[in-house]
Write a protein that holds these residues in place. Structure first.
Motif, short mmCIF file in Angstrom:
data_model
loop_
_atom_site.label_atom_id
_atom_site.label_comp_id
_atom_site.label_asym_id
_atom_site.label_seq_id
_atom_site.Cartn_x
_atom_site.Cartn_y
_atom_site.Cartn_z
N TYR A 56 -2.38 1.67 -14.71
CA TYR A 56 -1.15 0.96 -14.37
C TYR A 56 -0.49 1.52 -13.12
N THR A 57 -0.40 2.84 -13.01
CA THR A 57 0.25 3.40 -11.83
C THR A 57 -0.60 3.18 -10.58
N GLY A 58 -1.92 3.32 -10.72
CA GLY A 58 -2.80 3.07 -9.58
C GLY A 58 -2.71 1.63 -9.12
N ALA A 59 -2.67 0.70 -10.06
CA ALA A 59 -2.59 -0.71 -9.71
C ALA A 59 -1.25 -1.05 -9.07
N ASP A 60 -0.17 -0.43 -9.54
CA ASP A 60 1.13 -0.71 -8.93
C ASP A 60 1.19 -0.10 -7.53
N LEU A 61 0.52 1.03 -7.34
CA LEU A 61 0.45 1.60 -5.98
C LEU A 61 -0.30 0.64 -5.06
N VAL A 62 -1.40 0.06 -5.54
CA VAL A 62 -2.14 -0.92 -4.74
C VAL A 62 -1.26 -2.12 -4.43
N ARG A 63 -0.53 -2.61 -5.43
CA ARG A 63 0.36 -3.77 -5.23
C ARG A 63 1.37 -3.50 -4.11
N LEU A 64 1.99 -2.34 -4.14
CA LEU A 64 2.98 -1.99 -3.12
C LEU A 64 2.32 -1.76 -1.76
N ALA A 65 1.18 -1.08 -1.77
CA ALA A 65 0.50 -0.75 -0.52
C ALA A 65 0.01 -1.98 0.22
N LEU A 66 -0.31 -3.04 -0.51
CA LEU A 66 -0.80 -4.27 0.12
C LEU A 66 0.25 -4.89 1.04
N ARG A 67 1.50 -4.61 0.83
CA ARG A 67 2.56 -5.15 1.69
C ARG A 67 3.17 -4.08 2.58
N HIS A 68 2.52 -2.93 2.66
CA HIS A 68 2.97 -1.85 3.55
C HIS A 68 2.30 -2.04 4.90
#
Length: 350
Positions: free
Chosen positions: A14-26
């Motif tokens: 879950y934390t890894g996936a949320d990091l990916v979600r945020l990073a995709l718009r960074h």
């Protein structure tokens, strides 16, 4: 903007996936390496359906990852599995910065780590380089760090609300009672009986009473702020039937003639220039709905009807400010970027 190549260890959690979600718009991040041993060889969209419309690298095993190809690594692995990998990266790829979202480097004393996690610390030589990643309180240290140990979700909520008060000597740090509640995602994505829908739904459950591992972080940091090395706090977590969100209620004894109004004014001053910490107006009560899906924290201080005491309430999203969002905030500092980059989204409501 020049891209920074990033790897994510444990991208299927879950934390890894949320990091990916945020990073995709960074705008500065290029997601280059995603690892997930149990799902190695799969596209990310097969593991998380909400990534179906984005182009991401396929998941690979940790052993197949080339860390020399990235500038930074976010670690979202379970405790006890990050230390050896971090040590290897330190030794072989000195240019790579590590932002660890696990518990492996949060506790400064390896003996305390063993006491709480039941494992020998296998990277004691690099532990002194780890900076505790509570962004608002270690900003300067994080900016120059190679290894950032992001706090746990409960400690983030508690410490942001209590550290300024402990530092100012406004509360008796030997008499703190913390009631904490977290959504089910805080238990991770692995299959556990107590987090099955029929077990966790329509109910409220205390767990790890008197022995939750996040107590050690809270005691470490409040003890440091108040000069008490043997500090003990009363902390009880509860599991609530929602996906994400966290709320902590801390009952404190006032010191030196201070009042609840003094506590609130101290928090307002401490966080006046911090973009993600909000001290609410009047006696507005923090609610998890105020922060869902965002990197924001909402806090307030309420007078207790018992003389000489106050109630400090704080809420955050356990997967964002409590984990991946704070990690990204620390990444921004470590690479000299605007601290809010990629984290500007407002809370999702309803």
């Amino acid at each position: 903007m020049e891209k920074i190549k990033v790897g994510v260890l444990g991208a299927s959690g879950y934390t890894g996936a949320d990091l990916v979600r945020l990073a995709l718009r960074h705008p500065a991040i290029d997601l280059t390496v995603l690892t997930a041993n149990s799902h190695a060889g799969k596209p990310m969209r097969d593991v998380f359906k909400h990534f179906s419309h984005v182009d991401l690298p396929d998941l690979i095993s940790i052993d197949d990852a080339d860390w020399s190809s990235v500038d930074a690594v976010f670690c979202g692995l379970p405790h006890g599995t990050t230390q050896a990998i971090a040590q290897q990266i330190f030794r072989n790829d000195p240019k790579v910065k590590i932002v660890d979202m696990s518990a492996d480097f949060r506790l400064r004393d390896p003996d305390v780590y063993k006491e709480w996690y039941g494992l020998d610390h296998v990277a004691t030589e690099i532990q002194p380089e780890a900076v505790y990643g509570l962004t608002e309180h270690y900003r300067d240290e994080i900016a120059g760090a190679r290894l950032i140990a992001c706090p746990g979700c409960y400690p983030t909520a508690v410490l942001l609300s209590l550290l300024p008060l402990a530092t100012a000597g406004l509360i008796d740090t030997t008499d703190i009672v913390i009631d904490a509640k977290s959504g089910v995602s805080g238990a991770g994505r692995g299959l556990k009986e107590n987090t099955l829908f029929c077990e966790a739904g329509e109910g409220l459950s205390p767990y790890a009473v008197g022995k939750h591992r996040h107590m050690a972080e809270i005691e470490q940091e409040i003890g440091k702020a108040s000069g008490r090395q043997d500090l003990r706090v009363n902390f009880t977590p509860h599991l609530i039937p929602m996906s994400r969100g966290e709320l902590t209620t801390s009952y404190v004894r006032l010191e030196g003639g201070s009042t609840a109004a003094d506590l609130k004014e101290t928090l307002l001053t401490a966080y006046a220039s911090d973009p993600f910490v909000t001290i609410l107006d009047g006696e507005t009560l923090p609610q998890t709905q105020m922060v869902r899906g965002s990197n924001y924290v909402a806090t307030n201080v309420i007078p207790d009807r018992i003389p000489g005491r106050a109630i400090v309430i704080s809420t955050l999203d356990n997967l964002v400010k409590g984990s991946a969002g704070q990690a990204l905030q620390n990444f921004n500092l470590a690479f000299g970027l605007d601290e809010t980059l990629g984290l500007e989204q407002l809370p999702l409501f309803p």
